[in-house]
Scaffold this motif. Sequence first.
Motif, PDB file in Angstrom:
ATOM      1  N   ARG A  32       0.824  -1.209   0.000  1.00 17.23           N
ATOM      2  CA  ARG A  32       0.000   0.000   0.000  1.00 17.23           C
ATOM      3  C   ARG A  32       0.859   1.261   0.000  1.00 17.23           C
ATOM      4  N   ALA A  33       1.983   1.210   0.709  1.00 17.09           N
ATOM      5  CA  ALA A  33       2.874   2.372   0.743  1.00 17.09           C
ATOM      6  C   ALA A  33       3.466   2.651  -0.633  1.00 17.09           C
ATOM      7  N   LEU A  34       3.921   1.602  -1.320  1.00 14.97           N
ATOM      8  CA  LEU A  34       4.492   1.806  -2.651  1.00 14.97           C
ATOM      9  C   LEU A  34       3.424   2.227  -3.655  1.00 14.97           C
ATOM     10  N   SER A  35       2.227   1.694  -3.499  1.00 16.01           N
ATOM     11  CA  SER A  35       1.131   2.123  -4.364  1.00 16.01           C
ATOM     12  C   SER A  35       0.836   3.600  -4.156  1.00 16.01           C
ATOM     13  N   ASP A  36       0.906   4.049  -2.907  1.00 13.98           N
ATOM     14  CA  ASP A  36       0.647   5.458  -2.593  1.00 13.98           C
ATOM     15  C   ASP A  36       1.616   6.394  -3.311  1.00 13.98           C
ATOM     16  N   VAL A  37       2.853   5.932  -3.519  1.00 14.38           N
ATOM     17  CA  VAL A  37       3.850   6.792  -4.176  1.00 14.38           C
ATOM     18  C   VAL A  37       4.006   6.442  -5.656  1.00 14.38           C
ATOM     19  N   GLY A  38       3.063   5.652  -6.180  1.00 17.78           N
ATOM     20  CA  GLY A  38       3.017   5.390  -7.609  1.00 17.78           C
ATOM     21  C   GLY A  38       4.036   4.408  -8.131  1.00 17.78           C
ATOM     22  N   LEU A  39       4.466   3.469  -7.285  1.00 20.11           N
ATOM     23  CA  LEU A  39       5.475   2.498  -7.701  1.00 20.11           C
ATOM     24  C   LEU A  39       4.893   1.088  -7.762  1.00 20.11           C
ATOM     25  N   PRO A  40       5.548   0.186  -8.497  1.00 22.27           N
ATOM     26  CA  PRO A  40       5.104  -1.212  -8.530  1.00 22.27           C
ATOM     27  C   PRO A  40       5.142  -1.812  -7.126  1.00 22.27           C
ATOM     28  N   VAL A  41       4.269  -2.777  -6.883  1.00 26.75           N
ATOM     29  CA  VAL A  41       4.212  -3.375  -5.550  1.00 26.75           C
ATOM     30  C   VAL A  41       4.852  -4.763  -5.573  1.00 26.75           C
ATOM     31  N   PRO A  42       5.596  -5.105  -4.528  1.00 24.44           N
ATOM     32  CA  PRO A  42       6.267  -6.407  -4.468  1.00 24.44           C
ATOM     33  C   PRO A  42       5.330  -7.497  -3.972  1.00 24.44           C
ATOM     34  N   SER A  43       5.739  -8.731  -4.172  1.00 19.32           N
ATOM     35  CA  SER A  43       4.979  -9.863  -3.658  1.00 19.32           C
ATOM     36  C   SER A  43       5.278 -10.058  -2.172  1.00 19.32           C
ATOM     37  N   GLU A  44       4.460 -10.869  -1.532  1.00 20.78           N
ATOM     38  CA  GLU A  44       4.706 -11.199  -0.127  1.00 20.78           C
ATOM     39  C   GLU A  44       6.051 -11.894   0.039  1.00 20.78           C
ATOM     40  N   GLU A  45       6.430 -12.732  -0.915  1.00 23.39           N
ATOM     41  CA  GLU A  45       7.707 -13.440  -0.814  1.00 23.39           C
ATOM     42  C   GLU A  45       8.888 -12.482  -0.914  1.00 23.39           C
ATOM     43  N   HIS A  46       8.759 -11.447  -1.731  1.00 24.66           N
ATOM     44  CA  HIS A  46       9.806 -10.423  -1.755  1.00 24.66           C
ATOM     45  C   HIS A  46       9.972  -9.824  -0.361  1.00 24.66           C
ATOM     46  N   VAL A  47       8.865  -9.427   0.235  1.00 26.38           N
ATOM     47  CA  VAL A  47       8.909  -8.781   1.544  1.00 26.38           C
ATOM     48  C   VAL A  47       9.497  -9.719   2.589  1.00 26.38           C
ATOM     49  N   ARG A  48       9.181 -10.993   2.498  1.00 28.96           N
ATOM     50  CA  ARG A  48       9.709 -11.969   3.457  1.00 28.96           C
ATOM     51  C   ARG A  48      11.238 -11.943   3.487  1.00 28.96           C
ATOM     52  N   ASN A  49      11.841 -11.707   2.338  1.00 24.81           N
ATOM     53  CA  ASN A  49      13.303 -11.676   2.265  1.00 24.81           C
ATOM     54  C   ASN A  49      13.899 -10.344   2.707  1.00 24.81           C
ATOM     55  N   TRP A  50      13.060  -9.343   2.924  1.00 28.46           N
ATOM     56  CA  TRP A  50      13.550  -8.017   3.304  1.00 28.46           C
ATOM     57  C   TRP A  50      13.399  -7.716   4.793  1.00 28.46           C
ATOM     58  N   VAL A  51      12.678  -8.544   5.523  1.00 28.53           N
ATOM     59  CA  VAL A  51      12.377  -8.283   6.929  1.00 28.53           C
ATOM     60  C   VAL A  51      13.581  -8.611   7.808  1.00 28.53           C
ATOM     61  N   GLY A  52      13.744  -7.841   8.887  1.00 33.97           N
ATOM     62  CA  GLY A  52      14.753  -8.196   9.877  1.00 33.97           C
ATOM     63  C   GLY A  52      15.628  -7.063  10.365  1.00 33.97           C
ATOM     64  N   ASN A  53      15.647  -5.952   9.633  1.00 33.85           N
ATOM     65  CA  ASN A  53      16.522  -4.845  10.027  1.00 33.85           C
ATOM     66  C   ASN A  53      15.762  -3.585  10.409  1.00 33.85           C
ATOM     67  N   GLY A  54      14.475  -3.718  10.683  1.00 33.38           N
ATOM     68  CA  GLY A  54      13.683  -2.561  11.059  1.00 33.38           C
ATOM     69  C   GLY A  54      12.885  -1.998   9.895  1.00 33.38           C
ATOM     70  N   ALA A  55      11.936  -1.123  10.226  1.00 34.39           N
ATOM     71  CA  ALA A  55      10.991  -0.613   9.236  1.00 34.39           C
ATOM     72  C   ALA A  55      11.652   0.275   8.184  1.00 34.39           C
ATOM     73  N   GLN A  56      12.599   1.113   8.606  1.00 38.10           N
ATOM     74  CA  GLN A  56      13.254   1.995   7.641  1.00 38.10           C
ATOM     75  C   GLN A  56      13.968   1.194   6.559  1.00 38.10           C
ATOM     76  N   VAL A  57      14.685   0.163   6.965  1.00 42.70           N
ATOM     77  CA  VAL A  57      15.421  -0.655   5.999  1.00 42.70           C
ATOM     78  C   VAL A  57      14.458  -1.459   5.132  1.00 42.70           C
ATOM     79  N   LEU A  58      13.376  -1.941   5.724  1.00 37.88           N
ATOM     80  CA  LEU A  58      12.367  -2.664   4.948  1.00 37.88           C
ATOM     81  C   LEU A  58      11.827  -1.791   3.817  1.00 37.88           C
ATOM     82  N   VAL A  59      11.463  -0.565   4.144  1.00 37.55           N
ATOM     83  CA  VAL A  59      10.933   0.352   3.128  1.00 37.55           C
ATOM     84  C   VAL A  59      12.009   0.692   2.098  1.00 37.55           C
TER      85      VAL A  59
END
Length: 222
Positions: A32-59
């Motif tokens: 939803r955040a990326l959609s808000d700024v007009g960018l393509p949205v990732p899959s849930e599996e993409h996000v799964r690989n990005w989690v672990g270093n806090g919200a700023q790094v995730l975004v």
Amino acid sequence: MHAILQGKRLIAFDLDGTLIDSVPDLAIAVQRALSDVGLPVPSEEHVRNWVGNGAQVLVERALTWALSEAPGQVLQTTAYDAFMRHYGAAPNALTRLYPGVRTALHDLHKAGYPLVLITNKPERFIAPILSHFELLALFAHCVGGDTLAEKKPSPLPLLHVAQQLDIPPSASVMVGDSRHDIAAGKAAGFTTVALPYGYNHGEPIEHSQPDVIISSLLALTE
């Protein structure tokens, strides 16, 4: 109790990927955040690989994926604010406890171990999530990724809670699912316990050389 707990007086836990599978809700907020700024949205599996270093790094990782380059500061701030708004609106809609977590935490608490939570997730989300699962009262102390000046893999959050509870690091255990948990634990002088599930960027947790690997939190109580 597991032999690794012999002589121990404090058990610290990571949250995401250790106690809860939060990726479904995190993914929706990122999308939803990326959609808000007009960018393509990732899959849930993409996000799964990005989690672990806090919200700023995730975004930041999500934006870098969408742009194929590092984002500028204005876009990073805008997307981060949108993520925090969306995630804050529904942090528990699809999040689930991993099997055995509730029983293990209650058993360890009943056995007299002080339990603490040390996560890189922003502090504002900790109490709502733990309260949702009726676990907040089990924890003597909670530290988020923005509570102190540093977050895991820095040992600072671990040393902070040990000092607050007046328990030496040598009598403390860090339980987590990622290399950041194990690195923080080792640097703080904690005994390290790893779980093979969760979020470790596709890297086997064995590579971090924890003191012990358990398949479930229930193993700590057996």
